[in-house]
Design a protein around this motif. Structure first.
Motif, PDB file in Angstrom:
ATOM      1  N   ARG A 191       0.226   4.016  -5.577  1.00 36.56           N
ATOM      2  CA  ARG A 191       1.204   3.914  -6.558  1.00 36.56           C
ATOM      3  C   ARG A 191       1.384   5.097  -7.702  1.00 36.56           C
ATOM      4  O   ARG A 191       0.417   5.768  -7.814  1.00 36.56           O
ATOM      5  CB  ARG A 191       0.902   2.481  -7.390  1.00 36.56           C
ATOM      6  N   ASP A 192       2.699   4.848  -8.024  1.00 36.92           N
ATOM      7  CA  ASP A 192       3.082   5.812  -9.058  1.00 36.92           C
ATOM      8  C   ASP A 192       2.643   5.383 -10.392  1.00 36.92           C
ATOM      9  O   ASP A 192       2.262   4.174 -10.415  1.00 36.92           O
ATOM     10  CB  ASP A 192       4.581   6.415  -9.053  1.00 36.92           C
ATOM     11  N   ALA A 193       3.097   6.240 -11.355  1.00 33.04           N
ATOM     12  CA  ALA A 193       2.922   5.556 -12.593  1.00 33.04           C
ATOM     13  C   ALA A 193       3.373   4.261 -13.129  1.00 33.04           C
ATOM     14  O   ALA A 193       2.867   3.708 -13.912  1.00 33.04           O
ATOM     15  CB  ALA A 193       3.357   6.575 -13.636  1.00 33.04           C
ATOM     16  N   ILE A 227       5.235   1.495  -5.243  1.00 39.49           N
ATOM     17  CA  ILE A 227       4.118   2.084  -4.275  1.00 39.49           C
ATOM     18  C   ILE A 227       5.092   3.452  -3.611  1.00 39.49           C
ATOM     19  O   ILE A 227       6.348   3.491  -3.472  1.00 39.49           O
ATOM     20  CB  ILE A 227       4.071   1.460  -2.723  1.00 39.49           C
ATOM     21  N   ALA A 228       4.429   4.581  -3.771  1.00 38.34           N
ATOM     22  CA  ALA A 228       5.183   5.913  -3.654  1.00 38.34           C
ATOM     23  C   ALA A 228       4.821   6.796  -2.418  1.00 38.34           C
ATOM     24  O   ALA A 228       5.408   7.328  -1.787  1.00 38.34           O
ATOM     25  CB  ALA A 228       4.717   6.896  -4.722  1.00 38.34           C
ATOM     26  N   GLN A 229       3.727   6.136  -1.731  1.00 38.29           N
ATOM     27  CA  GLN A 229       3.151   6.688  -0.584  1.00 38.29           C
ATOM     28  C   GLN A 229       2.132   5.542   0.209  1.00 38.29           C
ATOM     29  O   GLN A 229       1.415   4.808  -0.460  1.00 38.29           O
ATOM     30  CB  GLN A 229       2.595   8.072  -0.917  1.00 38.29           C
ATOM     31  N   MET A 230       2.424   5.831   1.436  1.00 31.68           N
ATOM     32  CA  MET A 230       1.308   4.947   2.135  1.00 31.68           C
ATOM     33  C   MET A 230       0.515   5.998   3.006  1.00 31.68           C
ATOM     34  O   MET A 230       0.869   6.941   3.685  1.00 31.68           O
ATOM     35  CB  MET A 230       2.088   3.937   3.252  1.00 31.68           C
ATOM     36  N   ARG A 231      -0.817   5.733   3.198  1.00 38.95           N
ATOM     37  CA  ARG A 231      -1.845   6.640   3.709  1.00 38.95           C
ATOM     38  C   ARG A 231      -2.676   5.683   4.400  1.00 38.95           C
ATOM     39  O   ARG A 231      -3.038   4.338   3.967  1.00 38.95           O
ATOM     40  CB  ARG A 231      -2.764   7.298   2.477  1.00 38.95           C
ATOM     41  N   GLY A 232      -3.122   6.150   5.734  1.00 39.25           N
ATOM     42  CA  GLY A 232      -4.171   5.333   6.304  1.00 39.25           C
ATOM     43  C   GLY A 232      -4.482   5.908   7.562  1.00 39.25           C
ATOM     44  O   GLY A 232      -4.248   7.078   7.841  1.00 39.25           O
TER      45      GLY A 232
END
Length: 103
Positions: free
Chosen positions: A67-69, A73-78
Motif C-alpha cells: 500500500r501507498d501512503a 494498493i500500489a503494487q502486488m508482490r508474490g
C-alpha cells in the motif's frame, strides 16, 4: 512470470493490456484484485491464466498488496507456482476413477 507465460521479455508482457487476455474468465481479475484490496494478502490462491500461445496455465499464488501512503494498493508482490502438470494428472486420475466405477 514472463517465461511461465511464454513471453520474450517483461516489456513485451507489459506492452499491451494483457490483463484482458491473461485471464480466461474476465471476472477473475476483478475478484483477484478485490480480495487483495480487502485482505491485503491472498494465500494458496488457485488461478488459471492464459499463456501467450493460448494454452492454459494453472497456478498457485501467494500475493501481498503493498500500500501507498493513502492506503491504496500500489503494487502486488508474490510467488506464483506452475501447477499445470499436477492439475492434468489430477484430471486423469478422476477420469480413470469414473471409468473404473462404470465397469
Amino acid at each position: 512470470m514472463v517465461r511461465m507465460l511464454g513471453y520474450e521479455s517483461r516489456d513485451e508482457l507489459l506492452r499491451n493490456d494483457v490483463g484482458a487476455y491473461l485471464y480466461p474468465a474476465p471476472e477473475a481479475r476483478e475478484t483477484h484484485s478485490g480480495r487483495v484490496d480487502a485482505k491485503g494478502v491472498l494465500r494458496n490462491y488457485e488461478e488459471t491464466l492464459r499463456r501467450r500461445d493460448g494454452t492454459l496455465l494453472y497456478t498457485l499464488q501467494n500475493i501481498t498488496g503493498v500500500r501507498d501512503a493513502s492506503g491504496k494498493i500500489a503494487q502486488m508482490r508474490g510467488l506464483m507456482l506452475d501447477v499445470t502438470e499436477q492439475k492434468m494428472f489430477q484430471t486423469q486420475l478422476q477420469r480413470s476413477a469414473i471409468l473404473t466405477r462404470r465397469f
